[in-house]
Design an enzyme around this catalytic site. Structure first.
Site, PDB file in Angstrom:
ATOM      1  N   CYS A   2      28.702  49.031  36.465  1.00 36.85           N
ATOM      2  CA  CYS A   2      28.607  49.979  35.363  1.00 36.85           C
ATOM      3  C   CYS A   2      29.969  50.141  34.683  1.00 36.85           C
ATOM      4  CB  CYS A   2      28.141  51.366  35.788  1.00 36.85           C
ATOM      5  SG  CYS A   2      26.658  51.343  36.787  1.00 36.85           S
ATOM      6  N   ARG A  27      30.178  44.625  32.591  1.00 35.60           N
ATOM      7  CA  ARG A  27      30.054  45.310  33.878  1.00 35.60           C
ATOM      8  C   ARG A  27      28.605  45.682  34.208  1.00 35.60           C
ATOM      9  NH1 ARG A  27      35.148  47.235  35.249  1.00 35.60           N
ATOM     10  NH2 ARG A  27      34.227  48.659  36.745  1.00 35.60           N
ATOM     11  N   TRP A  75      24.489  49.013  35.504  1.00 39.17           N
ATOM     12  CA  TRP A  75      23.979  47.932  36.353  1.00 39.17           C
ATOM     13  C   TRP A  75      23.329  48.642  37.524  1.00 39.17           C
ATOM     14  CZ3 TRP A  75      24.943  46.207  41.410  1.00 39.17           C
ATOM     15  CH2 TRP A  75      24.446  44.927  41.709  1.00 39.17           C
ATOM     16  N   ASN A 100      30.385  55.530  37.905  1.00 41.64           N
ATOM     17  CA  ASN A 100      30.419  54.120  38.307  1.00 41.64           C
ATOM     18  C   ASN A 100      30.731  54.106  39.805  1.00 41.64           C
ATOM     19  OD1 ASN A 100      32.917  51.512  37.848  1.00 41.64           O
ATOM     20  ND2 ASN A 100      30.875  51.367  38.672  1.00 41.64           N
ATOM     21  N   GLY A 101      29.814  53.564  40.599  1.00 43.31           N
ATOM     22  CA  GLY A 101      30.047  53.514  42.039  1.00 43.31           C
ATOM     23  C   GLY A 101      28.760  53.801  42.786  1.00 43.31           C
ATOM     24  N   GLU A 483      29.087  25.190  44.045  1.00 44.24           N
ATOM     25  CA  GLU A 483      29.346  25.824  42.753  1.00 44.24           C
ATOM     26  C   GLU A 483      28.290  25.387  41.731  1.00 44.24           C
ATOM     27  OE1 GLU A 483      30.899  28.204  41.717  1.00 44.24           O
ATOM     28  OE2 GLU A 483      31.204  27.905  39.582  1.00 44.24           O
ATOM     29  N   LYS A 487      25.775  27.924  39.789  1.00 43.52           N
ATOM     30  CA  LYS A 487      25.658  27.971  38.323  1.00 43.52           C
ATOM     31  C   LYS A 487      24.195  27.845  37.918  1.00 43.52           C
ATOM     32  CE  LYS A 487      28.656  29.296  37.511  1.00 43.52           C
ATOM     33  NZ  LYS A 487      29.864  29.522  38.244  1.00 43.52           N
ATOM     34  N   GLU A 490      22.099  31.024  38.865  1.00 40.69           N
ATOM     35  CA  GLU A 490      22.370  32.297  38.197  1.00 40.69           C
ATOM     36  C   GLU A 490      21.986  32.316  36.728  1.00 40.69           C
ATOM     37  OE1 GLU A 490      26.438  33.926  37.957  1.00 40.69           O
ATOM     38  OE2 GLU A 490      27.179  31.888  38.045  1.00 40.69           O
ATOM     39  N   HIS A 506      19.143  17.595  59.265  1.00 35.14           N
ATOM     40  CA  HIS A 506      19.024  18.663  60.270  1.00 35.14           C
ATOM     41  C   HIS A 506      18.139  19.803  59.777  1.00 35.14           C
ATOM     42  CE1 HIS A 506      21.943  16.691  62.783  1.00 35.14           C
ATOM     43  NE2 HIS A 506      22.723  16.545  61.729  1.00 35.14           N
ATOM     44  N   LYS A 605      29.365  40.849  35.049  1.00 32.16           N
ATOM     45  CA  LYS A 605      30.567  40.024  35.138  1.00 32.16           C
ATOM     46  C   LYS A 605      31.519  40.522  36.209  1.00 32.16           C
ATOM     47  CE  LYS A 605      33.225  36.735  33.727  1.00 32.16           C
ATOM     48  NZ  LYS A 605      32.808  35.417  34.234  1.00 32.16           N
TER      49      LYS A 605
HETATM   50  O1  M6R Z   1      35.840  38.403  39.332  1.00 28.57           O
HETATM   51  P1  M6R Z   1      35.636  37.675  40.617  1.00 28.57           P
HETATM   52  O2  M6R Z   1      36.164  36.273  40.578  1.00 28.57           O
HETATM   53  O3  M6R Z   1      36.151  38.408  41.804  1.00 28.57           O
HETATM   54  O4  M6R Z   1      34.070  37.563  40.788  1.00 28.57           O
HETATM   55  C1  M6R Z   1      33.489  37.026  41.921  1.00 28.57           C
HETATM   56  C2  M6R Z   1      32.028  36.720  41.690  1.00 28.57           C
HETATM   57  O5  M6R Z   1      31.327  37.891  41.397  1.00 28.57           O
HETATM   58  C3  M6R Z   1      31.813  35.720  40.559  1.00 28.57           C
HETATM   59  O6  M6R Z   1      32.538  34.556  40.767  1.00 28.57           O
HETATM   60  C4  M6R Z   1      30.321  35.380  40.422  1.00 28.57           C
HETATM   61  O7  M6R Z   1      29.900  34.668  41.545  1.00 28.57           O
HETATM   62  C5  M6R Z   1      30.069  34.591  39.138  1.00 28.57           C
HETATM   63  N1  M6R Z   1      29.008  35.194  38.391  1.00 28.57           N
HETATM   64  C6  M6R Z   1      29.661  33.195  39.370  1.00 28.57           C
HETATM   65  O8  M6R Z   1      29.461  32.501  38.183  1.00 28.57           O
END
Ligand code: M6R
Length: 610
Positions: A2, A27, A75, A100-101, A483, A487, A490, A506, A605
């Site tokens: 948030c 956020r 959020w 926020n929290g 990674e 990607k 998400e 396995h 983000k």
């Molecule tokens: O800001 P940060 O690098 O600490 O964020 C960590 C993760 O939340 C961030 O990398 C997240 O996995 C991304 N959405 C991946 O694309």
């Protein structure tokens, strides 16, 4: 997560709040709202299910105006995204609050307040705070006292903005476990979850510390620390630019950010290398004395940043000859771990605000680490302020939720670190010069890879009707595969998992059939022949293979095997290079699926809750 914004000013603060929310939308973006105290001292509120744009539209249709206000972009944690769960929350038309929290003891507080006659209009953990303040104000009408009394009963994390109809030119702000800054104007003050939200109105900021409570009036700011002592917090002048990044003609921020990687990498290398050598001071004043003593490295991060840590760990063991262990921050923070002598703690975070990574850093500061280093993309973030050494990636603001240029620049930063540490562990000057040349070749090589865009866009069509995908890699290409899978899942919502190719037999091999796309990362390295055997196992089960290989990898295409020979030559930079086509693949699959690429569902983000 948030984002929160607030203001006390002579002028109408609604446009400032709306602009601030727009800038905080990274956020969270499932619902939004704002409340102001109008000229008749009435608390007015608008809330919407959806993004800040929708709030703006509602506001245009029936504008609110007032000199004191608070706003929020959400959020969801407790309670689904809905208008009722959106902030600000208001108690009996008197007190309005944004949060926020997470309040961990909200259930017991809710029970107590129910017995005291409060009715709840939301499923949030937040409503107990606004009710608590209202309850407290009945015995002591001072809003500051009421806030102090209420927060003394809260467990958890909270950044708060509170306004009170009975005291309309006053705003109370609280910071505990979630970030909050105060923007200092002329005859006006603002609060926000980050500096960026307030750059259109001020460059001067006070960073509240843990447990601080601020009593804010137009012409007077008083800050109390966690023990209720009045404290002086310094005003910092931000060098950040207020301009909001635009898409520069790209369809999405993510695509723009993928294509800006050559520049982001160049910027991250600039002034970090001199005469073929790494400039150690770029890691901080004490870096040299710390690096000469490092005997082990511990890396902690989340998500994409964790994947960068995994790649770095292989580099550290191979190039710098010292042991390295990588851990997910949310696990590390609650685990008793053994700190061996002379271990450098490294945390990696794009945003510098990730709650778990921050908590891990705070834990490390209390343990016997040789020093703490943050690799971060945001100069004025909490993590950069808390770490002893800081290395900033100069990727520029990353707006797309899916991390792309932050990842590749983190890898650049980590490689610089590996060489800097390796220097004290037998790495010769000649080796260092060689590694520096590899780093300097990166922008050009990434540019070459981006030229594969059209082929990858065509390849993406094969994923249009898929619900699952497997990613395979070996050695330092396992984190690259991880990674790639992250990607894809998400932004396209396709369930994707990455496995070490040798692990396939396995268990995961049971999943492979003609409907299962298997994406493999196949550079021409010492593991290529092993990987090829693993890929045979997939072919024998009619799995559809999509292989990213070097021109020299000699992987043959067949009906069930698509091969994209990328212009990469194997060296230590290869994990960075192989990431690029996987980013493009995820992007184009998400385009075909019509997904909300820059703001995927359920994500944000900056993950400021644990
Ligand atoms: O800001 P940060 O690098 O600490 O964020 C960590 C993760 O939340 C961030 O990398 C997240 O996995 C991304 N959405 C991946 O694309």
């Amino acid at each position: 997560m948030c984002g929160i914004v607030g203001a006390v000013a002579q002028r109408d603060v609604s446009p400032i709040l709306l602009e601030g929310l727009k800038r905080l939308e990274y956020r969270g973006y499932d619902s939004a709202g704002l409340a102001v105290i109008d000229e008749n001292d009435v608390v007015q509120r608008i809330r919407v299910l959806g993004k800040v744009n929708q709030l703006q539209q509602e506001h245009e249709a029936s504008p609110l105006s007032g000199g004191t206000g608070i706003a929020h972009t959400r959020w969801a944690t407790h309670g689904k995204p809905s208008v009722n769960n959106a902030h600000p929350h208001i108690c009996r038309d008197e007190i309005a609050l944004v949060h926020n929290g997470i309040i961990e003891n909200h259930e017991s507080l809710r029970e107590q307040q129910r017995s005291a006659g409060f009715e709840f209009t939301s499923e949030t953990d937040t409503e107990v705070i606004v009710n608590g303040i209202y309850q407290a104000i009945q015995t002591n009408p001072d809003i500051l006292e009421a806030v102090f009394q209420t927060i003394s009963q809260l467990n958890g994390a909270y950044a708060l903005g509170v306004i009170n109809k009975a005291d309309p030119k006053r705003l109370i702000a609280v910071r505990k476990g979630s970030p909050l800054v105060i923007g200092v104007g002329i005859g006006e003050y603002f609060i926000a979850s980050d500096v960026f939200a307030l750059l259109p109105v001020t460059q001067r900021f006070i960073f509240l510390e843990e447990g601080d409570v601020a009593d804010i009036k137009r012409d007077k700011l008083t800050i109390y620390d966690k023990d209720r002592n009045i404290v002086d917090r310094p005003i910092n002048v931000s060098e950040l630019n207020a301009d909001v990044a635009d898409k520069a003609g790209y369809r999405h921020y993510m695509l723009k950010e993928i294509f800006s990687q050559p520049d982001a990498i160049s910027e991250s290398l600039k002034s970090r290398i001199e005469d073929g050598k790494i400039v150690i001071n770029e890691f901080g004043q004490n870096a040299d004395s710390i690096f000469t003593r490092v005997k082990a490295v511990k890396i902690v991060a989340c998500g994409t940043s964790y994947h960068a840590g995994l790649i770095a760990a292989n580099w550290i063991e191979e190039i710098a000859n010292i042991s390295c262990h990588v851990e997910i921050a949310s696990e590390f923070r609650y685990r008793k771990s053994v700190v061996t002598d002379n271990t450098l703690f490294v945390c990696i975070s794009q945003s510098g605000e990730t709650a778990d990574t921050l908590a891990a850093l705070q834990k490390a500061k209390e343990e016997k680490y040789l020093g703490t280093l943050a690799i971060c993309n945001v100069a004025e973030s909490t993590i950069t302020r808390e770490a002893e050494l800081v290395f900033l990636t100069h990727a520029g603001p990353e707006i797309g939720v899916a991390s792309t240029k932050a990842f590749t620049t983190q890898l650049v930063a980590l490689f610089l670190l590996v060489v800097a540490i390796g220097r004290n562990n037998g790495l010769s000057l000649e080796d260092e010069n060689g590694y520096v040349k590899q780093l300097e070749s990166l922008p050009g090589r990434v540019n070459q890879l981006l030229l594969h865009k059209d082929e990858i866009e065509v390849m993406a069509k094969s994923f249009a009707d898929k619900h699952h995908a497997l990613f395979l890699g070996r050695g330092n290409f396992l984190p690259v595969a991880m990674e790639g899978a992250l990607k894809l899942k998400e932004i396209s919502y396709i369930h994707a998992e990455a496995y070490a190719a040798g692990e396939l037999k396995h268990g995961p091999l049971a999943l492979v059939d003609k409907d299962m796309p298997v994406i493999a990362v196949a550079p021409n390295n010492h593991l290529l022949e092993k990987l090829k055997s693993n890929l045979q196992e997939v072919q024998a089960r009619e799995g559809k293979l999509f292989i990213f290989a070097d021109k020299n990898s000699e992987v043959e295409a067949t009906d069930n095997v698509r091969v994209l020979n990328i212009s990469a030559v194997y060296d230590f930079m290869a994990p960075i290079l192989y990431t690029i086509p996987l980013q493009l693949l995820a992007y184009y699959v998400a385009v075909i699926k019509g997904a909300d690429i820059d703001q995927p569902r359920n994500l944000a983000k900056s993950v400021t809750v644990e």
